[in-house]
Design a protein around this motif. Sequence first.
Motif, mmCIF file in Angstrom:
data_model
loop_
_atom_site.group_PDB
_atom_site.id
_atom_site.type_symbol
_atom_site.label_atom_id
_atom_site.label_comp_id
_atom_site.label_asym_id
_atom_site.label_seq_id
_atom_site.Cartn_x
_atom_site.Cartn_y
_atom_site.Cartn_z
ATOM 1 N N THR A 1 3.706 5.964 3.349
ATOM 2 C CA THR A 1 2.749 7.083 3.477
ATOM 3 C C THR A 1 3.385 8.360 3.177
ATOM 4 O OG1 THR A 1 1.203 8.307 4.703
ATOM 5 C CG2 THR A 1 2.869 7.262 6.061
ATOM 6 N N TYR A 2 2.741 9.233 2.452
ATOM 7 C CA TYR A 2 3.546 10.647 2.235
ATOM 8 C C TYR A 2 3.161 11.876 3.369
ATOM 9 C CZ TYR A 2 5.253 10.137 -2.485
ATOM 10 O OH TYR A 2 5.979 9.867 -3.686
ATOM 11 N N ASN B 1 -3.871 9.692 2.424
ATOM 12 C CA ASN B 1 -3.477 10.076 3.698
ATOM 13 C C ASN B 1 -3.137 8.757 4.628
ATOM 14 O OD1 ASN B 1 -5.908 9.282 5.242
ATOM 15 N ND2 ASN B 1 -6.950 10.933 4.049
ATOM 16 N N ALA B 2 -2.562 9.104 5.896
ATOM 17 C CA ALA B 2 -2.221 7.829 6.492
ATOM 18 C C ALA B 2 -3.147 7.110 6.872
ATOM 19 C CB ALA B 2 -1.335 8.511 8.026
ATOM 20 N N GLU B 3 -4.338 7.702 7.473
ATOM 21 C CA GLU B 3 -5.504 6.858 7.888
ATOM 22 C C GLU B 3 -6.096 6.209 6.869
ATOM 23 O OE1 GLU B 3 -9.716 7.462 10.636
ATOM 24 O OE2 GLU B 3 -8.338 9.272 9.906
ATOM 25 N N GLN B 4 -6.279 6.827 5.721
ATOM 26 C CA GLN B 4 -6.757 5.834 4.546
ATOM 27 C C GLN B 4 -5.618 4.700 4.085
ATOM 28 O OE1 GLN B 4 -6.901 7.645 0.543
ATOM 29 N NE2 GLN B 4 -9.215 7.010 0.364
ATOM 30 N N GLY B 5 -4.499 5.061 4.153
ATOM 31 C CA GLY B 5 -3.723 4.026 4.056
ATOM 32 C C GLY B 5 -3.736 2.855 4.878
ATOM 33 N N VAL C 1 1.001 -1.200 0.136
ATOM 34 C CA VAL C 1 0.117 0.043 0.017
ATOM 35 C C VAL C 1 0.824 1.190 0.018
ATOM 36 C CG1 VAL C 1 -1.784 1.268 1.320
ATOM 37 C CG2 VAL C 1 -1.995 -1.052 1.316
ATOM 38 N N THR C 2 0.576 2.178 -0.948
ATOM 39 C CA THR C 2 1.468 3.434 -1.014
ATOM 40 C C THR C 2 0.539 4.542 -1.165
ATOM 41 O OG1 THR C 2 1.832 3.581 -3.506
ATOM 42 C CG2 THR C 2 3.304 1.866 -2.276
ATOM 43 N N GLY C 3 1.616 5.758 -0.808
ATOM 44 C CA GLY C 3 0.768 6.948 -1.195
ATOM 45 C C GLY C 3 0.710 7.643 -2.562
#
Length: 393
Positions: free
Chosen positions: A189-190, A161-165, A136-138
């Motif tokens: 995550t970015y 975003n971090a939560e979605q990732g 999983v990447t941003g």
Amino acid sequence: MDPMDDSRHRVVATALCVLAPLIGCGVLDSLDPPPNILLISIDALRADHLGCYGYGRATSPFLDERAAAGIRYANAFVNTHGTPPSHATMLSSLFQESHRVGIADSGGGEASLKVPNGLELVQEILLREGWATVGVTGGGFMEERFGFARGFASFTDRARNAEQGANMLVEAVAQAIPSGRPMFAFYHTYEVHTPYLPPTGYRGLFGHGDCAIKPTADALVPIQATAFEHLTQDDFDCLAALYDAEIRYTDDTLRGLFDRLASIGFLDHAVVIVTADHGEEFGDHGGLLHRGSLFDELLRVPLIVWGSSVPRGIVADNLVSTLDLAPTILALAGLPPTPIMAGSDLLSLPAPDPSTERVFAQYGSQLYGIRTHRWKLIVGGQWSNPMLFGVEG
């Protein structure tokens, strides 16, 4: 951490590794079956903005707890910075000079940022060996089109975003668990990267809610090399405060992620590695973001390992690199490194040896650097003379 506790941890780390020839550093005597492995890359996260690396703000309570429960590498560096080349090094254990990602002679422009077809990534090896692989990447430079989906049976680059990732990762892991195969999962995550726009509840967490300059790449990139000519110290402080708030949001998100991974059984037998592809500059040497330099604010990254059979509360002083991640992952999987890998298994390192340890860095073919425990040399670029620094490490 209390300085005396930190000192005791260093003594324990040294003692463990002195015995390495006899007990394999006592880290992973026998893991049968191999553990699940989770590699987390928090883009643009500099080490010295985490509490466990001595930062004064409460940016990282969860990661601080995890560092105390595992091994924290005090002197971890990237070989190169920039998202595609640094992750290519992370996943292949090759210097940028070897894999050529981000070097203009590999095609220029976007073509130079793609992982070459012949470059084997660690997840490809694991997939071939029968592992379940989840990525999983941003997005951005970590999109499928840049080659980072290779070797992942399940991959998405749509986390914004971090939560979605985190949600995407839990879903993918849950779908893979019933296979019964050991799993390698990669989460990028970015979130702490520009723009520094933490969620509303975090915006003023560290004393600055709004900056005089927009905390976006569009506003900061044009002045990143001459920031002192355009910004005041209050501007730098404000940007850093928003960056720190992003770190805290990401840290809180990771706590929730690990609660959920535990609830579905992924962590019953697992090893977790947390690191970054590069740091970030806030006027440290007159610039912003991650411009073309090899100063420590860009090269020194967090590296924390914890989980099954990993010793607790260890601070390792070895000079290490993200080159070492792929060989470490393969060792955890019970597999040998490939002959061309340049790194070493982090969990089987000998005691730190200031007389021999060194890390090499480069920024494309423009800048080169080498660091020992005592000295750091940078050559090339806009500076007409080499720069030699005395360092602590």
